[in-house]
Design a protein around this motif. Structure first.
Motif, PDB file in Angstrom:
ATOM      1  N   ALA A  21       1.683  56.517 -55.383  1.00 41.39           N
ATOM      2  CA  ALA A  21       3.124  56.683 -55.181  1.00 41.39           C
ATOM      3  C   ALA A  21       3.639  55.833 -54.022  1.00 41.39           C
ATOM      4  O   ALA A  21       4.668  55.151 -54.136  1.00 41.39           O
ATOM      5  N   TYR A  22       2.934  55.841 -52.908  1.00 43.48           N
ATOM      6  CA  TYR A  22       3.372  55.121 -51.707  1.00 43.48           C
ATOM      7  C   TYR A  22       3.447  53.619 -51.977  1.00 43.48           C
ATOM      8  O   TYR A  22       4.456  52.968 -51.680  1.00 43.48           O
ATOM      9  N   GLU A  23       2.381  53.056 -52.558  1.00 37.07           N
ATOM     10  CA  GLU A  23       2.338  51.616 -52.833  1.00 37.07           C
ATOM     11  C   GLU A  23       3.331  51.223 -53.918  1.00 37.07           C
ATOM     12  O   GLU A  23       3.969  50.159 -53.840  1.00 37.07           O
ATOM     13  N   LYS A  24       3.490  52.059 -54.920  1.00 35.97           N
ATOM     14  CA  LYS A  24       4.419  51.765 -55.999  1.00 35.97           C
ATOM     15  C   LYS A  24       5.857  51.734 -55.486  1.00 35.97           C
ATOM     16  O   LYS A  24       6.638  50.839 -55.840  1.00 35.97           O
ATOM     17  N   ALA A  25       6.205  52.698 -54.639  1.00 38.61           N
ATOM     18  CA  ALA A  25       7.556  52.739 -54.073  1.00 38.61           C
ATOM     19  C   ALA A  25       7.820  51.502 -53.216  1.00 38.61           C
ATOM     20  O   ALA A  25       8.892  50.899 -53.288  1.00 38.61           O
ATOM     21  N   ALA A  26       6.837  51.102 -52.415  1.00 43.66           N
ATOM     22  CA  ALA A  26       7.004  49.921 -51.568  1.00 43.66           C
ATOM     23  C   ALA A  26       7.193  48.663 -52.400  1.00 43.66           C
ATOM     24  O   ALA A  26       8.012  47.793 -52.064  1.00 43.66           O
TER      25      ALA A  26
END
Length: 316
Positions: free
Chosen positions: A153-158
């Protein structure tokens, strides 16, 4: 610690964001649509409606409007949403919002009625007349990017937001990403306790008649490197995240000019923006974007760097 990531889009989102863009005067020279868009829209409004919008600010009421668009069961149609918003009783209004917020405007019923009238007229005079390919592209963006299962989730959002890193702090349970067009290249985000909504620039570009026209993304990227202070910022951030004040002190220039430099680097995707709640805590270097600079320029030139001979070798 992590959070759930959701991608969402409905025409209501872009209805609200297009009006948000018109009202946000400080951004009119920054948006990809340019100041001519604002002037053309203004010319199409009645003097009474233009005066009303002139007196409308981006405040708590606006934050709640974005939340209402998300929680509404009738958001897939602008007309259905407006009807739903108009028919809500005051009790129902509090009920749908209270799981996320505890602070409401005084005379909330009157606030809702004013928002309904404003959105309804904006829809009639502007939004229903925009190119529907924009809405289709935004919907496709949300549907296609949902399939990025290989990312956390964190990497995808970034990646989707061009560098906005929503830190997985205690209390954040869901991050909702909503692509938008009108406010490009800016991102808009609001925190509602366990829920954060981020309206991110979808990077949909206007059609160009020139075959050799560089993309806005490439142009913005290369232009962002044309200022010595911006290169100094990148160098300063090379080893660890820094706060805005630390960047200001390092450059030795005003906060306003520093903010403009950071804005340009951020829109080019060269910076990670670390977000906690509704606060930007630090900035860091987005190394993967820097690695794309050379390839982006070669792609525009239609050249394959691996097939180019080395001039030094030829001279030897």
């Amino acid at each position: 610690m992590s959070y759930q990531l959701e991608l969402s889009f409905s025409p209501v989102n872009e209805l609200i964001n297009s009006l948000h863009t018109y009202l946000c005067k400080s951004w009119h020279k920054r948006i990809d649509l340019g100041p001519d868009w604002t002037q053309n829209v203004h010319a199409s409004l009645s003097s009474e409606f233009a005066d009303q919008l002139e007196q409308t600010g981006i405040d708590l009421e606006w934050k709640l409007l974005h939340l209402l668009a998300y929680v509404s069961p009738n958001k897939n149609s602008v007309e259905d949403f407006l009807s739903w918003l108009h028919k809500l009783t005051l009790g129902e209004l509090y009920a749908v919002l209270s799981p996320y917020v505890q602070t409401f405007p005084e005379d909330f019923g009157a606030v809702r009625d004013r928002q309904h009238r404003m959105l309804s007229e904006w829809n009639e005079v502007y939004f229903k007349h925009i190119d529907q390919e924009i809405v289709t592209a935004l919907r496709t963006e949300a549907e296609e990017k949902t399939e990025w299962n290989e990312f956390e989730a964190y990497e995808k959002a970034a990646a989707l937001t061009n560098g906005f890193c929503f830190e997985p702090v205690n209390g954040l349970e869901k991050l909702v990403l909503i692509p938008h067009y009108h406010f490009q290249p800016g991102n808009i985000f609001y925190s509602y306790g366990s829920l954060t909504l981020c309206h991110y620039a979808s990077r949909i570009e206007p059609h160009s008649e020139e075959e050799d026209e560089p993309s806005l993304q490439l142009y913005r990227l290369l232009r962002s490197l044309s200022e010595k202070s911006r290169l100094r910022i990148l160098h300063f951030l090379r080893s660890e995240p820094r706060t805005f004040i630390e960047v200001v002190r390092h450059l030795g220039i005003s906060k306003g000019i520093t903010h403009d430099h950071i804005f340009n680097l951020r829109c080019a995707g060269l910076l990670n923006v670390h977000v906690v709640g509704e606060t930007v805590s630090t900035y860091s270097l987005r190394v993967e974007r820097i690695q794309q600079i050379e390839q982006g320029l070669f792609d525009y030139l239609g050249m394959n760097p691996s097939l180019l001979s080395n001039p030094v070798d030829e001279m030897v």
